[in-house]
Write a protein that holds these residues in place. Structure first.
Motif, PDB file in Angstrom:
ATOM      1  N   SER A  19     -10.553  -4.988  19.501  1.00  0.00           N
ATOM      2  CA  SER A  19      -9.185  -5.011  20.037  1.00  0.00           C
ATOM      3  C   SER A  19      -8.405  -3.799  19.549  1.00  0.00           C
ATOM      4  O   SER A  19      -7.719  -3.130  20.327  1.00  0.00           O
ATOM      5  CB  SER A  19      -8.461  -6.293  19.621  1.00  0.00           C
ATOM      6  OG  SER A  19      -9.112  -7.427  20.126  1.00  0.00           O
ATOM      7  N   TYR A  20      -8.517  -3.515  18.264  1.00  0.00           N
ATOM      8  CA  TYR A  20      -7.830  -2.351  17.691  1.00  0.00           C
ATOM      9  C   TYR A  20      -8.329  -1.065  18.349  1.00  0.00           C
ATOM     10  O   TYR A  20      -7.533  -0.219  18.767  1.00  0.00           O
ATOM     11  CB  TYR A  20      -8.041  -2.295  16.175  1.00  0.00           C
ATOM     12  CG  TYR A  20      -7.402  -1.086  15.548  1.00  0.00           C
ATOM     13  CD1 TYR A  20      -6.067  -1.113  15.172  1.00  0.00           C
ATOM     14  CD2 TYR A  20      -8.123   0.092  15.350  1.00  0.00           C
ATOM     15  CE1 TYR A  20      -5.459   0.003  14.612  1.00  0.00           C
ATOM     16  CE2 TYR A  20      -7.532   1.212  14.802  1.00  0.00           C
ATOM     17  CZ  TYR A  20      -6.203   1.161  14.439  1.00  0.00           C
ATOM     18  OH  TYR A  20      -5.600   2.272  13.899  1.00  0.00           O
ATOM     19  N   GLU A  21      -9.634  -0.914  18.427  1.00  0.00           N
ATOM     20  CA  GLU A  21     -10.210   0.300  19.014  1.00  0.00           C
ATOM     21  C   GLU A  21      -9.744   0.495  20.456  1.00  0.00           C
ATOM     22  O   GLU A  21      -9.362   1.595  20.849  1.00  0.00           O
ATOM     23  CB  GLU A  21     -11.737   0.250  18.966  1.00  0.00           C
ATOM     24  CG  GLU A  21     -12.300   0.389  17.570  1.00  0.00           C
ATOM     25  CD  GLU A  21     -13.775   0.026  17.483  1.00  0.00           C
ATOM     26  OE1 GLU A  21     -14.419  -0.200  18.535  1.00  0.00           O
ATOM     27  OE2 GLU A  21     -14.291  -0.042  16.355  1.00  0.00           O
ATOM     28  N   TYR A  22      -9.773  -0.571  21.247  1.00  0.00           N
ATOM     29  CA  TYR A  22      -9.406  -0.451  22.654  1.00  0.00           C
ATOM     30  C   TYR A  22      -7.913  -0.174  22.832  1.00  0.00           C
ATOM     31  O   TYR A  22      -7.527   0.776  23.517  1.00  0.00           O
ATOM     32  CB  TYR A  22      -9.807  -1.702  23.430  1.00  0.00           C
ATOM     33  CG  TYR A  22      -9.432  -1.606  24.889  1.00  0.00           C
ATOM     34  CD1 TYR A  22     -10.246  -0.913  25.781  1.00  0.00           C
ATOM     35  CD2 TYR A  22      -8.258  -2.165  25.365  1.00  0.00           C
ATOM     36  CE1 TYR A  22      -9.893  -0.789  27.118  1.00  0.00           C
ATOM     37  CE2 TYR A  22      -7.899  -2.044  26.699  1.00  0.00           C
ATOM     38  CZ  TYR A  22      -8.712  -1.355  27.561  1.00  0.00           C
ATOM     39  OH  TYR A  22      -8.349  -1.231  28.883  1.00  0.00           O
ATOM     40  N   PHE A  23      -7.072  -1.009  22.236  1.00  0.00           N
ATOM     41  CA  PHE A  23      -5.642  -0.902  22.507  1.00  0.00           C
ATOM     42  C   PHE A  23      -4.955   0.236  21.751  1.00  0.00           C
ATOM     43  O   PHE A  23      -4.047   0.867  22.287  1.00  0.00           O
ATOM     44  CB  PHE A  23      -4.934  -2.233  22.224  1.00  0.00           C
ATOM     45  CG  PHE A  23      -5.299  -3.300  23.206  1.00  0.00           C
ATOM     46  CD1 PHE A  23      -4.906  -3.221  24.532  1.00  0.00           C
ATOM     47  CD2 PHE A  23      -6.067  -4.388  22.816  1.00  0.00           C
ATOM     48  CE1 PHE A  23      -5.259  -4.201  25.458  1.00  0.00           C
ATOM     49  CE2 PHE A  23      -6.423  -5.373  23.729  1.00  0.00           C
ATOM     50  CZ  PHE A  23      -6.018  -5.275  25.053  1.00  0.00           C
ATOM     51  N   VAL A  24      -5.375   0.512  20.535  1.00  0.00           N
ATOM     52  CA  VAL A  24      -4.732   1.571  19.751  1.00  0.00           C
ATOM     53  C   VAL A  24      -5.417   2.921  19.983  1.00  0.00           C
ATOM     54  O   VAL A  24      -4.774   3.897  20.357  1.00  0.00           O
ATOM     55  CB  VAL A  24      -4.711   1.216  18.246  1.00  0.00           C
ATOM     56  CG1 VAL A  24      -4.131   2.357  17.417  1.00  0.00           C
ATOM     57  CG2 VAL A  24      -3.899  -0.061  18.022  1.00  0.00           C
ATOM     58  N   GLU A  25      -6.722   2.977  19.754  1.00  0.00           N
ATOM     59  CA  GLU A  25      -7.421   4.252  19.833  1.00  0.00           C
ATOM     60  C   GLU A  25      -7.628   4.737  21.271  1.00  0.00           C
ATOM     61  O   GLU A  25      -7.501   5.930  21.537  1.00  0.00           O
ATOM     62  CB  GLU A  25      -8.755   4.168  19.094  1.00  0.00           C
ATOM     63  CG  GLU A  25      -8.570   3.942  17.598  1.00  0.00           C
ATOM     64  CD  GLU A  25      -9.867   3.727  16.848  1.00  0.00           C
ATOM     65  OE1 GLU A  25     -10.957   3.792  17.465  1.00  0.00           O
ATOM     66  OE2 GLU A  25      -9.791   3.486  15.629  1.00  0.00           O
ATOM     67  N   LYS A  26      -7.926   3.845  22.205  1.00  0.00           N
ATOM     68  CA  LYS A  26      -8.204   4.267  23.576  1.00  0.00           C
ATOM     69  C   LYS A  26      -6.967   4.232  24.482  1.00  0.00           C
ATOM     70  O   LYS A  26      -6.798   5.092  25.330  1.00  0.00           O
ATOM     71  CB  LYS A  26      -9.317   3.418  24.188  1.00  0.00           C
ATOM     72  CG  LYS A  26     -10.666   3.672  23.534  1.00  0.00           C
ATOM     73  CD  LYS A  26     -11.763   2.869  24.181  1.00  0.00           C
ATOM     74  CE  LYS A  26     -13.083   3.165  23.476  1.00  0.00           C
ATOM     75  NZ  LYS A  26     -14.155   2.293  23.931  1.00  0.00           N
TER      76      LYS A  26
END
Length: 132
Positions: A19-26
């Protein structure tokens, strides 16, 4: 406003990381805070830790602080985690583009999304999660 719940075969920690990777990083959303909600035999506790780095006497990662304090509540006081979450904004300090992701400690893991004006990325991410 979109309210969506999905079940995934991923573990809670893996779902939180994805979730962090998708919403924050991507997607470039701003992490306002990490959340952990825990219950005891009588009572409850909710931890909210500012997203990003926290600067005190040293600089530490906010997720590490959340997990450390959650572990202490579990180990020392017998609390049990109910859910972990992310509180995200598209624009700082505005209601436009608001998202809450709650990842419940259930079997299978349940993920709840509450979004304002972020329906497309929520639907896209939820479709990518391995289904339970």
């Amino acid at each position: 406003m979109l309210n969506l719940e999905v079940k995934t075969s991923l573990a809670t920690g893996d779902t939180l990381d994805r979730s962090y990777e998708y919403f924050v990083e991507k997607q470039g959303l701003q992490l306002v805070e990490w959340v952990a909600h825990l219950h005891a035999e009588q009572g409850a506790c909710e931890l909210r830790v500012t997203g990003g780095k926290i600067k005190g006497s040293t600089e530490v990662d906010s997720k590490a602080v959340l997990l450390s304090q959650t572990g202490k509540l579990i180990r020392d006081y017998g609390f049990e985690p109910v859910y972990y979450g992310l509180h995200l904004h598209a624009k700082p300090d505005q209601d436009v583009g608001h998202l809450m992701v709650a990842i419940k400690e259930t079997d299978p893991v349940e993920v709840t999304f509450e979004s304002q004006e972020l329906d497309f990325p929520v639907k896209e991410f939820s479709a990518q999660l391995p289904k339970a």
